[in-house]
Design a protein around this motif. Structure first.
Motif, PDB file in Angstrom:
ATOM      1  N   LEU A 200       0.912  -1.192  -0.047  1.00 50.61           N
ATOM      2  CA  LEU A 200      -0.052  -0.096   0.137  1.00 50.61           C
ATOM      3  C   LEU A 200       0.630   1.236   0.031  1.00 50.61           C
ATOM      4  CD1 LEU A 200      -3.038   0.804   0.034  1.00 50.61           C
ATOM      5  CD2 LEU A 200      -2.832   0.750   2.633  1.00 50.61           C
ATOM      6  N   THR A 201       2.070   1.168   0.678  1.00 49.44           N
ATOM      7  CA  THR A 201       2.635   2.470   0.841  1.00 49.44           C
ATOM      8  C   THR A 201       3.403   2.690  -0.490  1.00 49.44           C
ATOM      9  OG1 THR A 201       3.156   1.971   3.346  1.00 49.44           O
ATOM     10  CG2 THR A 201       4.763   3.551   1.990  1.00 49.44           C
ATOM     11  N   SER A 202       4.000   1.623  -1.204  1.00 47.88           N
ATOM     12  CA  SER A 202       4.650   1.909  -2.471  1.00 47.88           C
ATOM     13  C   SER A 202       3.318   2.241  -3.695  1.00 47.88           C
ATOM     14  CB  SER A 202       5.266   0.781  -3.018  1.00 47.88           C
ATOM     15  OG  SER A 202       4.526  -0.382  -3.164  1.00 47.88           O
ATOM     16  N   SER A 203       2.284   1.804  -3.496  1.00 45.63           N
ATOM     17  CA  SER A 203       1.413   2.219  -4.273  1.00 45.63           C
ATOM     18  C   SER A 203       0.697   3.540  -4.316  1.00 45.63           C
ATOM     19  CB  SER A 203       0.010   1.192  -4.182  1.00 45.63           C
ATOM     20  OG  SER A 203       0.370  -0.328  -4.303  1.00 45.63           O
ATOM     21  N   MET A 204       1.002   3.944  -3.132  1.00 44.79           N
ATOM     22  CA  MET A 204       0.436   5.525  -2.856  1.00 44.79           C
ATOM     23  C   MET A 204       1.588   6.252  -3.310  1.00 44.79           C
ATOM     24  SD  MET A 204      -1.717   7.271  -1.368  1.00 44.79           S
ATOM     25  CE  MET A 204      -2.763   6.029  -0.381  1.00 44.79           C
ATOM     26  N   SER A 205       2.721   6.124  -3.290  1.00 41.16           N
ATOM     27  CA  SER A 205       3.711   6.721  -3.657  1.00 41.16           C
ATOM     28  C   SER A 205       3.402   6.689  -5.093  1.00 41.16           C
ATOM     29  CB  SER A 205       5.332   6.192  -3.467  1.00 41.16           C
ATOM     30  OG  SER A 205       5.525   6.240  -1.732  1.00 41.16           O
ATOM     31  N   LEU A 206       3.358   5.629  -5.797  1.00 42.84           N
ATOM     32  CA  LEU A 206       3.075   5.787  -7.281  1.00 42.84           C
ATOM     33  C   LEU A 206       1.635   6.643  -7.563  1.00 42.84           C
ATOM     34  CD1 LEU A 206       3.697   4.509 -10.177  1.00 42.84           C
ATOM     35  CD2 LEU A 206       2.221   2.693  -9.818  1.00 42.84           C
ATOM     36  N   LEU A 207       0.882   6.458  -6.846  1.00 43.47           N
ATOM     37  CA  LEU A 207      -0.169   7.495  -7.000  1.00 43.47           C
ATOM     38  C   LEU A 207      -0.282   8.999  -6.814  1.00 43.47           C
ATOM     39  CD1 LEU A 207      -3.538   7.635  -7.291  1.00 43.47           C
ATOM     40  CD2 LEU A 207      -3.570   7.536  -4.917  1.00 43.47           C
ATOM     41  N   VAL A 208       0.844   9.358  -6.064  1.00 44.44           N
ATOM     42  CA  VAL A 208       1.023  10.781  -5.762  1.00 44.44           C
ATOM     43  C   VAL A 208       1.921  11.117  -7.156  1.00 44.44           C
ATOM     44  CG1 VAL A 208       2.825  12.314  -4.700  1.00 44.44           C
ATOM     45  CG2 VAL A 208       1.358  10.707  -3.362  1.00 44.44           C
ATOM     46  N   ALA A 209       2.564  10.109  -7.755  1.00 43.82           N
ATOM     47  CA  ALA A 209       3.381  10.738  -9.281  1.00 43.82           C
ATOM     48  C   ALA A 209       2.208  10.996  -9.973  1.00 43.82           C
ATOM     49  CB  ALA A 209       4.455   9.692  -9.205  1.00 43.82           C
ATOM     50  N   GLN A 261      -3.805  16.392  -1.848  1.00 45.48           N
ATOM     51  CA  GLN A 261      -3.569  17.804  -2.236  1.00 45.48           C
ATOM     52  C   GLN A 261      -3.630  18.266  -3.307  1.00 45.48           C
ATOM     53  OE1 GLN A 261      -0.486  19.571   0.299  1.00 45.48           O
ATOM     54  NE2 GLN A 261      -0.782  17.879   1.944  1.00 45.48           N
ATOM     55  N   TYR A 262      -3.473  17.001  -4.235  1.00 45.87           N
ATOM     56  CA  TYR A 262      -3.594  17.394  -5.751  1.00 45.87           C
ATOM     57  C   TYR A 262      -4.876  17.233  -6.350  1.00 45.87           C
ATOM     58  CZ  TYR A 262       1.517  16.484  -6.078  1.00 45.87           C
ATOM     59  OH  TYR A 262       2.856  16.771  -5.907  1.00 45.87           O
ATOM     60  N   PHE A 263      -5.872  16.820  -5.522  1.00 41.88           N
ATOM     61  CA  PHE A 263      -7.276  16.989  -6.073  1.00 41.88           C
ATOM     62  C   PHE A 263      -7.591  18.291  -5.701  1.00 41.88           C
ATOM     63  CE2 PHE A 263      -6.711  12.452  -5.542  1.00 41.88           C
ATOM     64  CZ  PHE A 263      -7.303  11.944  -6.786  1.00 41.88           C
ATOM     65  N   PRO A 264      -8.553  19.220  -6.280  1.00 39.93           N
ATOM     66  CA  PRO A 264      -8.908  20.585  -5.957  1.00 39.93           C
ATOM     67  C   PRO A 264      -9.809  20.417  -4.848  1.00 39.93           C
ATOM     68  CG  PRO A 264      -9.767  19.906  -8.136  1.00 39.93           C
ATOM     69  CD  PRO A 264      -8.863  18.890  -7.722  1.00 39.93           C
ATOM     70  N   THR A 265     -10.706  19.813  -4.927  1.00 38.53           N
ATOM     71  CA  THR A 265     -11.696  19.881  -3.803  1.00 38.53           C
ATOM     72  C   THR A 265     -12.411  18.240  -3.575  1.00 38.53           C
ATOM     73  OG1 THR A 265     -13.508  20.053  -5.443  1.00 38.53           O
ATOM     74  CG2 THR A 265     -12.766  22.210  -4.486  1.00 38.53           C
ATOM     75  N   MET A 310      -5.127  23.570   5.093  1.00 37.04           N
ATOM     76  CA  MET A 310      -5.320  24.897   4.182  1.00 37.04           C
ATOM     77  C   MET A 310      -5.576  24.783   2.796  1.00 37.04           C
ATOM     78  SD  MET A 310      -1.938  26.956   5.567  1.00 37.04           S
ATOM     79  CE  MET A 310      -0.501  25.595   5.546  1.00 37.04           C
ATOM     80  N   HIS A 311      -5.399  23.378   2.187  1.00 35.60           N
ATOM     81  CA  HIS A 311      -5.757  23.060   0.809  1.00 35.60           C
ATOM     82  C   HIS A 311      -7.397  23.308   0.709  1.00 35.60           C
ATOM     83  CE1 HIS A 311      -5.643  21.527  -3.164  1.00 35.60           C
ATOM     84  NE2 HIS A 311      -6.390  20.467  -2.476  1.00 35.60           N
ATOM     85  N   LEU A 312      -7.941  22.532   1.737  1.00 34.05           N
ATOM     86  CA  LEU A 312      -9.485  22.258   1.622  1.00 34.05           C
ATOM     87  C   LEU A 312     -10.191  23.445   1.978  1.00 34.05           C
ATOM     88  CD1 LEU A 312      -9.264  18.754   3.357  1.00 34.05           C
ATOM     89  CD2 LEU A 312      -9.480  19.209   0.727  1.00 34.05           C
ATOM     90  N   ASP A 313      -9.372  24.570   2.714  1.00 35.55           N
ATOM     91  CA  ASP A 313     -10.342  26.010   3.095  1.00 35.55           C
ATOM     92  C   ASP A 313     -11.015  25.551   4.286  1.00 35.55           C
ATOM     93  OD1 ASP A 313     -10.525  28.530   3.358  1.00 35.55           O
ATOM     94  OD2 ASP A 313     -11.837  28.565   1.489  1.00 35.55           O
ATOM     95  N   ALA A 314     -10.586  24.895   5.219  1.00 31.30           N
ATOM     96  CA  ALA A 314     -11.291  24.377   6.253  1.00 31.30           C
ATOM     97  C   ALA A 314     -12.026  25.539   6.992  1.00 31.30           C
ATOM     98  CB  ALA A 314     -10.686  23.569   7.222  1.00 31.30           C
ATOM     99  N   GLU A 315     -13.046  25.289   7.787  1.00 30.38           N
ATOM    100  CA  GLU A 315     -13.866  26.250   8.758  1.00 30.38           C
ATOM    101  C   GLU A 315     -12.829  27.089   9.545  1.00 30.38           C
ATOM    102  OE1 GLU A 315     -14.443  23.099   8.353  1.00 30.38           O
ATOM    103  OE2 GLU A 315     -16.531  23.053   7.196  1.00 30.38           O
ATOM    104  N   LYS A 316     -13.089  28.180   9.902  1.00 28.19           N
ATOM    105  CA  LYS A 316     -12.502  28.982  10.774  1.00 28.19           C
ATOM    106  C   LYS A 316     -12.044  28.301  11.849  1.00 28.19           C
ATOM    107  CE  LYS A 316     -12.048  33.926  12.438  1.00 28.19           C
ATOM    108  NZ  LYS A 316     -12.729  35.287  12.700  1.00 28.19           N
TER     109      LYS A 316
END
Length: 1021
Positions: A200-209, A261-265, A310-316
């Protein structure tokens, strides 16, 4: 690696460790390499064991830093061995010795593929490791499909699949166009359901790329990532071996949040709610503990969670919780945690509605400015700069001004710029702004750029109510016994314009104003004298004819500078003297400067450029400069046939009216003192036109000084440093020039002389003389090429092309195709230093005279030392800087032999000519020499450099040199530059100006009695 059983290898390693110096080690290595080479030539007699042993020795020698240029075939051949010990050696040594472009790798592709698709898991892991380490294009084209099949195979063990995932990641990063990942969305989602955390960790590294390249195709992976985070946050089904100090797989948590963080919302409300619950759990469960390893892991997860919040612009409310947590971090004793807290709090400034919460921690942030760690001080400065607004500007600017006195040299220029910007953006009133800037110049004049005082002049000029106050403050600073030259400039300019507004105040009469300014004249440089002369003329204008004594004093100064070698000073003195005798003309010419047009602050623009210096913006800026028009100035020396004294025909010289003054020149740093800029009329000299100065200067032309006639600053782009020009420069035979016309004098000696002075003759032959005059300021320079035709016939087909190295940005004005008889053409050349380098620019110059076609390539003296500014350093400033720059690559040391024998005083004079300031008394050893300087470039800004030379009185042909600075490239280049000047070598051709990074400097070994005759030199400071 298990070396037991290899007695020969163990003995060799023991011999290397027992060597007493580098020379002994080299001899032992050379002996062993010779033995290995001999044995490899008789390869038929080698057993697999012996071949393995010699290949291990090759790898060990390579790791020691020696070149191993043979035996590669033997290493690659071991990959085909049927037994694991030999195959392991083959894979390890091949991956270390060969790069992705090596020809021998093609021989191993089939063997590697057979191991990948085979059923031996151990061999599969070895092959995947090799491919992942090398990652060449041919491997990607041939093996990527097989690696993909291994990754998604259900029959392979997790160990193999984990390595396959990392191998595919490397291939995709290096060759994204070759690795086919189309339609992999469903497969990636399937891999994210894997229960084994290694896979799962190596697959997640691949997904990030993958999502960093194209997130649109992997939307179905987003809910899976959130579920993985939930699983880890609740510690569900996490094996003990993947729990690090009680934290479930922190590496997987970080990678998963980075992928999100690569997905906009996050659209789905349930998914979003689940994600924020996980983030809340992370924020609530993180605290500082005594165990460093646990802190590192938990903080890695925490700060990635903050970035996701910060990326998701969470509530105050969640944002406030994040800021409060960071507030705790910046107050702890551990410097790494304080650094991360300040850095992430600076990032939080980009989020709306949290600035007021961050302001609550302002006292603690200000305390961080006094931290012993410079990196923490920098982060605190960035945070204070970002959180400043109208409500707290006064407090923050006051603190920064106090801190300026104790800040390192490396921070002072940046600190000065930020103080100036904050004072301008958030000034409650303009008088406070003037106070701040004058305090700034007073405290850090050496590090205050001209843009800052130009901006003060604009504000004062555009606000009438501010003018008396500014003039009074300038007078107060001039009354101090010692002030920086920048303060002299700004004070003299303001008093020249507005000192008459203070005439009723005690101590502010014209004579007293003149006296206090004139006291500073002997200590200023030639670039400041024109401003003072203009100020004297202004004072004279406001007192004529009331004070004959003051008039005579100022006239005496003008007469003194009438014969000055500097053309700018000479021209001003001549013009002001003659204009002041006309009375009313002086009043018209030196009328008060008009208001500047409103424009964007050059300081704010400069800060924005430095913060967003991307390649795209640099290209846009380059194109804008290329579109600027050209301008070249021609001065013709027409000698009458009767042999009467020559009259310099300057064209139609005009003094511009107030409306014609170029306000942009103040921002651009052109000295245009009080409306006295002289421009060349574009009409031919014979065109009839009223000439205001013709009757004044007609009989005062000085032969050999055609005048520094300045037009509007519209310079041509010249030749840019594109790839074609770089290639041409790399092939330019600067020293091997075959012309029928021979030069007068030695070109190399002329170039070397100009490297140490700013004006002189660059080239001369029977038909032309090329003179050069340079002015250098910080990381910018201005060279003027004087092309003089020595004959009574014209020079035709004139061409001048600048071949700049990659570290210089150069713009040459347009050169006319024809130079008239006995005429001189001035071609300004603007230079900007981008980074440290010893490469030189080349002028490719050609012309035709009669039947002679002459082409020469001349090195231009825009060399490294031109961008140095000597700076005195006291013992209190030197030793902390020297100790903080510990070891390579920031501090380099070398024993230099073959030095030209010279006394220490001669060497000190030589260093002064390099713009290195020798600091006596810092080194207790009388045979040593310590120097300091500041290097300027666009990339490094102001960078303090420290040099120490240790000489041996018994042998003047050798010395030990230590150079230190905050930039590794600068340290290396400056060391090599000084070494080239000291070593008695025949003059060599210049290095090709290609962008080749300097070799990584290796730490110099300490000299010993056996390896270095100068071992008695004093140790490091």
């Amino acid at each position: 690696m298990a070396l037991s059983g290899m007695r020969g290898l163990s003995v060799f390693i023991s011999d290397i460790r027992n060597c007493q110096n580098k020379e002994q080690e080299r001899l032992r290595v050379d002996k062993e390499l010779g033995n290995i080479r001999t044995r490899f030539k008789n390869e038929k007699g080698l057993t697999p064991y012996e071949k393995k042993k010699y290949v291990w020795k090759m790898l060990y020698i390579f790791m020691l830093g020696y070149d191993v240029d043979f035996g590669h075939m033997e290493a690659v051949s071991l990959i085909s061995a049927p037994k694991y010990p030999e195959k392991q050696v083959g894979y390890i040594v091949t991956s270390c010795l060969l790069n992705e472009n090596h020809d021998f790798l093609r021989l191993a592709i089939n063997t590697v593929r057979n191991d990948i698709i085979g059923r031996n898991e151990t061999f599969q892991c070895l092959a995947l490791t090799l491919v992942g380490n090398i990652g060449g294009r041919e491997f990607a084209e041939s093996l990527a499909p097989d690696v993909q099949r291994l990754l998604i195979s259900s029959s392979c063990r997790p160990l193999v699949r984990k390595k396959a995932g990392l191998c595919l990641l490397r291939l995709f990063r290096k060759n994204p166009d070759v690795v086919n990942v189309d339609g992999w969305s469903d497969r990636m989602a399937q891999l994210l359901d894997e229960r084994d955390l290694g896979v799962l960790t190596s697959s997640m590294s691949l997904l990030v790329a993958l999502v960093s390249n194209n997130h649109e195709a992997y939307w179905n992976c987003l809910p899976k990532c959130v579920k993985i985070l939930e699983r880890l946050a609740r510690n569900q089904d996490v094996p003990q071996e993947y729990t690090y100090y009680g934290i479930p797989s922190p590496w997987l948590q970080v990678k998963t949040m980075r992928a999100l963080q690569y997905f906009p919302t996050v659209e789905d409300p349930n998914t979003r709610r689940s994600l924020f619950e996980v983030l809340q759990r992370i924020l609530m469960g993180t605290d500082v503990v005594k165990n460093v390893n646990k802190n590192n892991a938990s903080h890695a997860v925490l700060f990635e969670a903050l970035a996701l919040v910060m990326h998701l612009d969470a509530e105050k409310e969640m944002m406030s919780q994040c800021v409060a947590l960071l507030g705790k971090f910046i107050a702890v004793r551990e410097p790494n945690i304080r650094y991360l807290g300040l850095e992430n709090m600076t990032r939080m400034l980009m989020v709306t509605d949290v600035q007021d919460i961050i302001k609550r921690h302002q006292p603690q942030i200000i305390t961080s400015l006094k931290d012993p760690d410079i990196s923490i001080r920098r982060r605190a400065l960035d945070l204070l700069y970002g959180m400043c607004d109208v409500s707290n500007a006064k407090d923050i600017v006051e603190e920064l001004l106090q801190y300026l006195s104790t800040a390192e040299f490396a921070m002072r220029e940046e600190l000065s710029l930020k103080i100036a910007i904050l004072a301008e953006k958030f000034a409650p009133d303009l008088s406070w702004y003037v106070d701040v800037i004058l305090q700034l110049i007073d405290k850090a004049g050496e590090f205050v750029s001209d843009d800052i005082w130009f901006r003060v002049v604009q504000f004062v000029t555009n606000n009438e109510d501010l003018q008396p106050y500014a003039a009074l403050k300038a007078k107060e600073y001039l009354d101090k016994p010692a002030i920086h030259e920048t303060m002299v400039r700004v004070s003299a300019y303001i008093l020249g314009e507005y000192s008459h507004l203070l005439s009723r105040r005690p101590g502010c009469s014209p004579k007293e104003i003149f006296s206090v300014i004139h006291e500073k004249l002997p200590a200023v440089s030639t670039s400041t004298i024109p401003i003072l002369l203009s100020t004297y003329a202004k004072i004279l204008m406001h007192t004529l004819p009331a004070d004959p004594e003051l008039q005579n004093q100022i006239w005496a100064i003008f007469r003194k500078y009438e014969s000055c070698i500097d053309v700018e000073i000479q021209q001003r003195a001549v013009e002001y003297l003659e204009l002041s005798k006309k009375g009313a003309v002086l009043m018209d010419v030196l009328a008060e400067m008009p208001k500047f047009p409103e424009r964007q602050s050059a300081l704010i623009k400069k800060a924005e450029d430095s913060e967003a210096d991307t390649a795209e913006q640099s290209a846009i800026k380059l194109r804008a400069q290329q579109q600027q028009p050209s301008n070249a100035l021609v001065v013709t020396d027409q000698r009458p046939a009767n042999g009467s004294p020559p009259v310099s025909q300057l064209g139609l010289v005009k003094i511009p009216s107030v409306s014609n003054v170029d306000h942009n020149s103040v921002d651009q740093g052109i000295t245009q003192a009080n409306g006295t800029l002289t421009v060349v009329d574009p009409q031919p000299p014979s065109a009839p036109s009223p000439d205001l100065l013709g009757d004044l200067l007609g009989t005062m032309a000085i032969e050999g000084h055609p005048g520094d006639v300045q037009g509007e600053k519209n310079l041509a782009s010249g030749v840019k440093g594109d790839s074609n020009v770089e290639e041409a420069l790399a092939l330019a035979p600067v020293e091997e020039q075959t012309n029928t016309v021979q030069p007068i004098g030695d070109i190399t000696e002329r170039f070397q002389a100009l490297c140490l002075k700013d004006s002189g003759v660059l080239y001369e032959d029977p038909y032309i003389q090329i003179g050069i005059k340079g002015e250098w300021r910080v990381h910018q320079g201005r060279l003027v090429l004087f092309l003089g035709n020595k004959n009574t016939s014209p020079l035709t087909s004139v061409q001048a092309i600048i071949l700049p190295p990659s570290h210089l940005k150069m713009e040459l004005s347009l050169v006319p195709e024809t130079i008239p008889p006995r005429a001189q053409v001035q071609c300004p050349l603007e230079v900007v230093n981008l980074r440290p380098s010893r490469d030189v620019a080349v002028l490719d110059f050609s012309y035709k005279f009669g039947t002679h076609m002459v082409n020469v390539k001349l090195r231009l003296p825009a060399v490294l030392n031109k961008f140095l500014q000597p700076i005195p350093v006291s013992a209190e400033e030197f030793f902390p800087q020297w100790r903080s720059l510990s070891g390579p690559p920031l501090k380099l040391q070398e024993v230099v032999r073959g030095v030209r024998p010279m006394l220490l005083a001669e060497m000190a004079n030589l260093f002064n000519s390099f713009r290195l300031m020798v600091c006596p008394g810092l080194d207790p050893n009388a045979n040593n020499l310590v120097a300091s300087t500041t290097f300027y470039s666009e990339s490094t800004r102001a960078m303090l450099c420290l040099i120490r030379i240790e000489t041996d009185p018994a042998d003047r042909t050798q010395l030990r040199m230590t150079v230190a600075s905050g930039d590794p490239t600068l340290t290396f280049e400056l060391k090599e530059f000084i070494k080239e000047q000291l070593v008695a070598l025949p003059t060599a051709a210049p290095r090709p100006a290609t962008q080749v990074p300097p070799p990584q400097p290796q730490p110099a070994s300490q000299p010993t009695a056996k390896s270095d005759p100068g071992a008695l030199l004093a140790g490091l400071l």
